[in-house]
Design a protein around this motif. Structure first.
Motif, mmCIF file in Angstrom:
data_model
loop_
_atom_site.group_PDB
_atom_site.id
_atom_site.type_symbol
_atom_site.label_atom_id
_atom_site.label_comp_id
_atom_site.label_asym_id
_atom_site.label_seq_id
_atom_site.Cartn_x
_atom_site.Cartn_y
_atom_site.Cartn_z
ATOM 1 N N PHE A 163 0.857 -1.188 0.000
ATOM 2 C CA PHE A 163 0.000 0.000 0.000
ATOM 3 C C PHE A 163 0.891 1.235 0.000
ATOM 4 C CE2 PHE A 163 -2.811 3.301 1.492
ATOM 5 C CZ PHE A 163 -4.002 2.996 0.838
ATOM 6 N N ASN A 164 0.675 2.128 -0.970
ATOM 7 C CA ASN A 164 1.439 3.359 -1.073
ATOM 8 C C ASN A 164 0.732 4.448 -0.267
ATOM 9 O OD1 ASN A 164 2.800 5.723 -1.876
ATOM 10 N ND2 ASN A 164 3.184 4.919 -3.929
ATOM 11 N N GLU A 165 1.348 4.854 0.849
ATOM 12 C CA GLU A 165 0.726 5.836 1.724
ATOM 13 C C GLU A 165 0.632 7.211 1.066
ATOM 14 O OE1 GLU A 165 -0.668 5.140 4.477
ATOM 15 O OE2 GLU A 165 0.100 3.130 4.888
ATOM 16 N N LYS A 166 1.537 7.518 0.156
ATOM 17 C CA LYS A 166 1.525 8.818 -0.522
ATOM 18 C C LYS A 166 0.322 8.956 -1.450
ATOM 19 C CE LYS A 166 5.310 11.151 0.672
ATOM 20 N NZ LYS A 166 5.309 12.545 1.169
ATOM 21 N N THR A 167 0.049 7.918 -2.205
ATOM 22 C CA THR A 167 -1.022 7.985 -3.204
ATOM 23 C C THR A 167 -2.307 7.322 -2.732
ATOM 24 O OG1 THR A 167 -0.294 5.919 -4.236
ATOM 25 C CG2 THR A 167 0.673 7.971 -5.059
ATOM 26 N N VAL A 213 7.847 0.210 -1.501
ATOM 27 C CA VAL A 213 7.603 1.630 -1.742
ATOM 28 C C VAL A 213 8.383 2.433 -0.718
ATOM 29 C CG1 VAL A 213 5.861 3.461 -1.677
ATOM 30 C CG2 VAL A 213 5.328 1.274 -2.765
ATOM 31 N N ASP A 214 9.073 3.513 -1.169
ATOM 32 C CA ASP A 214 9.865 4.313 -0.247
ATOM 33 C C ASP A 214 9.061 5.490 0.299
ATOM 34 O OD1 ASP A 214 9.872 6.350 -2.166
ATOM 35 O OD2 ASP A 214 11.958 6.049 -2.758
ATOM 36 N N ALA A 215 9.738 6.352 1.068
ATOM 37 C CA ALA A 215 9.056 7.449 1.752
ATOM 38 C C ALA A 215 8.541 8.508 0.799
ATOM 39 C CB ALA A 215 9.997 8.072 2.777
ATOM 40 N N SER A 251 11.484 1.507 3.334
ATOM 41 C CA SER A 251 10.490 1.959 4.304
ATOM 42 C C SER A 251 9.756 3.184 3.799
ATOM 43 C CB SER A 251 11.183 2.277 5.633
ATOM 44 O OG SER A 251 10.272 2.855 6.553
ATOM 45 N N GLN A 252 8.500 3.324 4.222
ATOM 46 C CA GLN A 252 7.737 4.532 3.914
ATOM 47 C C GLN A 252 7.841 5.565 5.039
ATOM 48 O OE1 GLN A 252 4.010 4.126 1.621
ATOM 49 N NE2 GLN A 252 4.209 1.920 1.871
ATOM 50 N N ASN A 253 8.665 5.261 6.033
ATOM 51 C CA ASN A 253 8.915 6.193 7.139
ATOM 52 C C ASN A 253 10.054 7.134 6.744
ATOM 53 O OD1 ASN A 253 9.495 7.541 9.490
ATOM 54 N ND2 ASN A 253 9.998 5.715 10.677
ATOM 55 N N PRO A 254 9.795 8.430 6.588
ATOM 56 C CA PRO A 254 10.848 9.351 6.141
ATOM 57 C C PRO A 254 11.963 9.525 7.156
ATOM 58 C CG PRO A 254 8.874 10.573 6.750
ATOM 59 C CD PRO A 254 8.493 9.125 6.767
ATOM 60 N N GLU A 255 11.722 9.157 8.410
ATOM 61 C CA GLU A 255 12.749 9.271 9.446
ATOM 62 C C GLU A 255 13.708 8.098 9.433
ATOM 63 O OE1 GLU A 255 12.930 12.032 11.249
ATOM 64 O OE2 GLU A 255 11.175 12.756 10.139
ATOM 65 N N ILE A 257 16.433 5.387 7.894
ATOM 66 C CA ILE A 257 17.473 5.304 6.871
ATOM 67 C C ILE A 257 16.953 4.542 5.657
ATOM 68 C CG2 ILE A 257 19.707 4.221 6.330
ATOM 69 C CD1 ILE A 257 20.618 4.968 9.111
ATOM 70 N N LEU A 258 16.142 3.530 5.908
ATOM 71 C CA LEU A 258 15.593 2.735 4.819
ATOM 72 C C LEU A 258 14.390 3.408 4.163
ATOM 73 C CD1 LEU A 258 15.994 -0.788 6.423
ATOM 74 C CD2 LEU A 258 17.258 0.138 4.476
ATOM 75 N N GLY A 259 14.107 4.652 4.529
ATOM 76 C CA GLY A 259 13.112 5.434 3.813
ATOM 77 C C GLY A 259 13.693 6.081 2.569
ATOM 78 N N SER A 260 15.032 6.196 2.545
ATOM 79 C CA SER A 260 15.715 6.780 1.391
ATOM 80 C C SER A 260 16.731 5.816 0.785
ATOM 81 C CB SER A 260 16.427 8.073 1.798
ATOM 82 O OG SER A 260 17.340 7.836 2.851
ATOM 83 N N HIS A 261 16.741 4.582 1.262
ATOM 84 C CA HIS A 261 17.630 3.560 0.731
ATOM 85 C C HIS A 261 16.842 2.274 0.507
ATOM 86 C CE1 HIS A 261 20.538 6.397 2.435
ATOM 87 N NE2 HIS A 261 21.413 5.890 1.574
ATOM 88 N N ILE A 262 17.362 1.430 -0.343
ATOM 89 C CA ILE A 262 16.675 0.205 -0.732
ATOM 90 C C ILE A 262 17.572 -0.977 -0.399
ATOM 91 C CG2 ILE A 262 15.584 -1.052 -2.631
ATOM 92 C CD1 ILE A 262 16.411 2.599 -3.118
ATOM 93 N N ALA A 263 17.040 -1.933 0.364
ATOM 94 C CA ALA A 263 17.781 -3.145 0.707
ATOM 95 C C ALA A 263 17.301 -4.279 -0.195
ATOM 96 C CB ALA A 263 17.568 -3.519 2.168
ATOM 97 N N VAL A 264 18.257 -5.031 -0.745
ATOM 98 C CA VAL A 264 17.925 -6.106 -1.676
ATOM 99 C C VAL A 264 18.658 -7.374 -1.253
ATOM 100 C CG1 VAL A 264 17.856 -6.828 -4.085
ATOM 101 C CG2 VAL A 264 17.728 -4.389 -3.527
ATOM 102 N N LEU A 265 17.922 -8.469 -1.211
ATOM 103 C CA LEU A 265 18.536 -9.781 -0.986
ATOM 104 C C LEU A 265 19.067 -10.272 -2.327
ATOM 105 C CD1 LEU A 265 19.170 -12.318 0.678
ATOM 106 C CD2 LEU A 265 16.804 -13.070 0.288
ATOM 107 N N VAL A 266 20.388 -10.365 -2.421
ATOM 108 C CA VAL A 266 21.068 -10.748 -3.655
ATOM 109 C C VAL A 266 21.977 -11.925 -3.348
ATOM 110 C CG1 VAL A 266 22.531 -9.990 -5.562
ATOM 111 C CG2 VAL A 266 21.042 -8.337 -4.404
ATOM 112 N N SER A 267 21.592 -13.098 -3.803
ATOM 113 C CA SER A 267 22.361 -14.308 -3.515
ATOM 114 C C SER A 267 22.550 -14.427 -2.008
ATOM 115 C CB SER A 267 23.698 -14.275 -4.266
ATOM 116 O OG SER A 267 24.377 -15.505 -4.116
ATOM 117 N N ARG A 268 23.785 -14.411 -1.503
ATOM 118 C CA ARG A 268 24.031 -14.536 -0.069
ATOM 119 C C ARG A 268 24.484 -13.205 0.536
ATOM 120 N NH1 ARG A 268 26.129 -19.205 -2.272
ATOM 121 N NH2 ARG A 268 28.278 -18.436 -2.172
#
Length: 330
Positions: A163-167, A213-215, A251-255, A257-268
């Motif tokens: 769910f996109n909180e912005k839209t 979805v990010d912040a 994260s959709q929380n602007p406070e 760090i993961l609101g402006s960064h993206i974590a990806v599971l890539v292999s190990r």
């Protein structure tokens, strides 16, 4: 431990616990049952467990979320699919509903206010697979509305929703079988009452495995070979090749760090990207040699990323591996 197989398909944060849902085969291979485990968020130590009393040829929980009072989880067996509510304090079942018609494989669970959105793939003998979303009231778990895609005559399916909180839109990601016969990416945008707003076919071959979805409301997706960023309306923004990228979280929380960064599971590894898809951090997941990518999950909180993997030590021994990783980005 001997012959024992369990699989992790979903993870959610529940106060100071990490909750993992999936299945085990405690009574022998080929007899599966629902399984929920809770781990301390501080050290990943196992603290609670719930398992179903019945076993089936196929049975697994597929998604979960937590609110002030309950842990909600959905799953599917070879006979029916289920919504289960557990008291998050003691992991006892308070409500359970099993459904045979329509028979769907629920793969994503979202809560918005007093409603649960269950997104899955409807399976009807003799007919194409069908993307299906259902709204349930959290007060009594009664079905209030449902949606099936307007792409008639073509196979469609779901792997993720957010769910996109912005839209204030529900975004459903998966695939459709194109006129050429192959599977291609599909994004469906729905209003809170499941009105179809727009359908986006980005033109990528394959299937969306995971959405986030990010912040700022931007959308991120992975398919096992690339990471793609879309605007909040589903317009293509950026993309990078990223082999073995199977899960994405932001994260959709602007406070956060993961609101402006993206974590990806890539292999190990857990790889972290900025909003322009530049890699800024990478951490190897310790103690993992072989795992099943389809049975993996990722979430986060603050500057921490959590992942649960289904690791393989032998054909008869699969285990959950829950790991907490601190991101070192500013």
């Amino acid at each position: 431990m001997g012959s024992f197989r369990c699989g992790a398909l979903s993870m959610c944060l529940c106060d100071n616990r990490l909750v993992v849902t999936g299945f085990d085969e405690y009574r022998g291979r080929g007899r599966m049952r629902f399984r929920v485990g809770a781990f301390d968020i501080r050290d990943s130590m196992h603290v609670a467990l719930w398992t179903d009393t019945e076993t089936y040829p196929i049975a697994t929980l597929t998604s979960c979320l937590c609110d002030e009072n309950y842990l909600y989880t959905v799953g599917v067996t070879s006979k029916f699919w289920s919504i289960i509510l557990l008291d998050k304090r003691n992991f006892t079942v308070t409500h359970r509903f099993d459904f045979e018609d329509p028979y769907i494989t629920p793969l994503s669970l979202v809560k918005r206010g007093d409603f649960l959105y269950v997104a899955g793939t409807q399976i009807t003998p003799g007919k194409p697979l069908l993307l299906h979303v259902i709204i349930f009231s959290t007060r009594d778990l009664k079905l209030t509305k449902s949606y099936t895609t307007s792409i008639s005559g073509f196979e469609t399916g779901v792997n993720s929703s957010v769910f996109n909180e912005k839209t204030r839109e529900l975004i459903v990601g998966g695939y459709y079988k194109s006129e050429r016969g192959g599977l291609e990416w599909l994004l469906v945008f729905l209003s809170e009452d499941l009105k179809e707003l727009r359908i986006i076919k980005p033109g990528f071959k394959g299937v969306i495995l995971s959405l986030a979805v990010d912040a700022e409301g931007s959308i991120y997706a992975v398919d096992g070979s690339k990471l793609v960023k879309f605007t909040s309306r589903g317009e293509l923004s950026r993309q990078i090749d990223l082999p073995s990228a199977v899960r994405v979280f932001t994260s959709q929380n602007p406070e956060s760090i993961l609101g402006s960064h993206i974590a990806v599971l890539v292999s190990r590894e857990i790889q972290v990207f900025d909003k322009d898809l530049n890699k800024v951090d990478s951490t190897s997941i310790p103690g993992v040699q072989v795992y099943i990518p389809e049975m993996s999950t990722i979430t986060g909180n603050g500057d921490m990323v959590f992942t649960a993997l289904t690791t393989i030590t032998s054909p008869t021994t699969w285990q959950w591996r829950v790991v907490a990783i601190k991101t070192f980005v500013k």
